[in-house]
Design a protein around this motif. Structure first.
Motif, mmCIF file in Angstrom:
data_model
loop_
_atom_site.group_PDB
_atom_site.id
_atom_site.type_symbol
_atom_site.label_atom_id
_atom_site.label_comp_id
_atom_site.label_asym_id
_atom_site.label_seq_id
_atom_site.Cartn_x
_atom_site.Cartn_y
_atom_site.Cartn_z
ATOM 1 N N LEU A 16 1.251 -1.341 0.764
ATOM 2 C CA LEU A 16 -0.046 0.079 0.274
ATOM 3 C C LEU A 16 0.583 0.948 0.297
ATOM 4 C CD1 LEU A 16 -2.954 0.743 -0.010
ATOM 5 C CD2 LEU A 16 -2.966 0.670 2.306
ATOM 6 N N PRO A 17 2.010 1.461 0.738
ATOM 7 C CA PRO A 17 3.349 2.510 0.704
ATOM 8 C C PRO A 17 3.778 2.777 -0.697
ATOM 9 C CG PRO A 17 3.458 1.393 3.077
ATOM 10 C CD PRO A 17 2.233 0.425 2.195
ATOM 11 N N ILE A 18 4.240 1.745 -0.806
ATOM 12 C CA ILE A 18 4.830 1.635 -2.439
ATOM 13 C C ILE A 18 3.798 2.304 -3.410
ATOM 14 C CG2 ILE A 18 5.482 -0.381 -3.911
ATOM 15 C CD1 ILE A 18 6.808 -1.637 -2.308
ATOM 16 N N GLY A 19 2.306 1.602 -3.694
ATOM 17 C CA GLY A 19 1.898 2.299 -4.460
ATOM 18 C C GLY A 19 1.351 3.516 -4.070
ATOM 19 N N SER A 24 1.823 8.706 -6.038
ATOM 20 C CA SER A 24 1.824 9.868 -6.064
ATOM 21 C C SER A 24 2.845 10.640 -7.159
ATOM 22 C CB SER A 24 2.417 10.538 -4.834
ATOM 23 O OG SER A 24 1.236 10.281 -3.693
ATOM 24 N N CYS A 25 4.053 10.233 -7.363
ATOM 25 C CA CYS A 25 4.373 10.005 -8.591
ATOM 26 C C CYS A 25 3.931 10.372 -9.783
ATOM 27 C CB CYS A 25 5.618 8.859 -8.765
ATOM 28 S SG CYS A 25 7.441 9.672 -7.197
ATOM 29 N N GLY A 26 3.357 9.509 -10.092
ATOM 30 C CA GLY A 26 2.695 10.047 -11.886
ATOM 31 C C GLY A 26 2.050 10.735 -11.073
ATOM 32 N N GLY A 30 2.836 14.374 -14.297
ATOM 33 C CA GLY A 30 1.839 15.261 -14.670
ATOM 34 C C GLY A 30 1.614 16.553 -14.834
ATOM 35 N N LEU A 31 1.915 17.025 -14.536
ATOM 36 C CA LEU A 31 2.390 18.660 -13.976
ATOM 37 C C LEU A 31 2.975 19.539 -15.224
ATOM 38 C CD1 LEU A 31 2.725 18.731 -9.983
ATOM 39 C CD2 LEU A 31 0.648 19.070 -11.426
ATOM 40 N N PRO A 32 1.986 20.528 -15.513
ATOM 41 C CA PRO A 32 2.667 21.658 -16.467
ATOM 42 C C PRO A 32 4.672 21.852 -15.789
ATOM 43 C CG PRO A 32 0.914 22.441 -16.175
ATOM 44 C CD PRO A 32 0.347 21.183 -14.890
ATOM 45 N N SER A 33 4.968 22.781 -16.294
ATOM 46 C CA SER A 33 6.338 22.451 -16.220
ATOM 47 C C SER A 33 6.120 24.398 -15.382
ATOM 48 C CB SER A 33 7.057 23.367 -16.940
ATOM 49 O OG SER A 33 7.163 24.111 -17.774
ATOM 50 N N GLU A 34 5.216 24.768 -15.048
ATOM 51 C CA GLU A 34 5.331 26.355 -14.319
ATOM 52 C C GLU A 34 4.584 25.961 -13.302
ATOM 53 O OE1 GLU A 34 2.661 25.307 -17.480
ATOM 54 O OE2 GLU A 34 3.950 26.443 -19.268
ATOM 55 N N THR A 35 3.931 24.539 -12.639
ATOM 56 C CA THR A 35 3.737 24.784 -11.808
ATOM 57 C C THR A 35 4.978 24.800 -11.125
ATOM 58 O OG1 THR A 35 1.686 23.900 -12.317
ATOM 59 C CG2 THR A 35 2.475 22.777 -10.303
#
Length: 64
Positions: A16-19, A24-26, A30-35
């Motif tokens: 569960l922690p690994i998932g 979260s990393c995934g 996906g966040l834009p570079s401005e963020t």
């Protein structure tokens, strides 16, 4: 104290922690570079305030 009785155990450990970490990393990828730019700017500003305040108000520094 590794021999101490601990009645609570995390469910589905360690899967569960690994998932959660992978999810979260995934999402972060996906966040834009401005963020990311805003994050780094606010992080630098926060660290500047934190360390400036800590240097002036340090209990260890005042004791010396």
């Amino acid at each position: 104290r590794p021999d101490l009785h601990r009645p609570f155990k995390a469910p589905f450990f360690p899967w569960l922690p690994i998932g959660g970490i992978l999810t979260s990393c995934g999402l972060m990828l996906g966040l834009p570079s401005e963020t990311w730019e805003r994050l780094l700017i606010w992080l630098a500003l926060g660290m500047l305030i934190y360390f400036t305040y800590g240097r002036r108000n340090s209990v260890a520094r005042k004791a010396a």
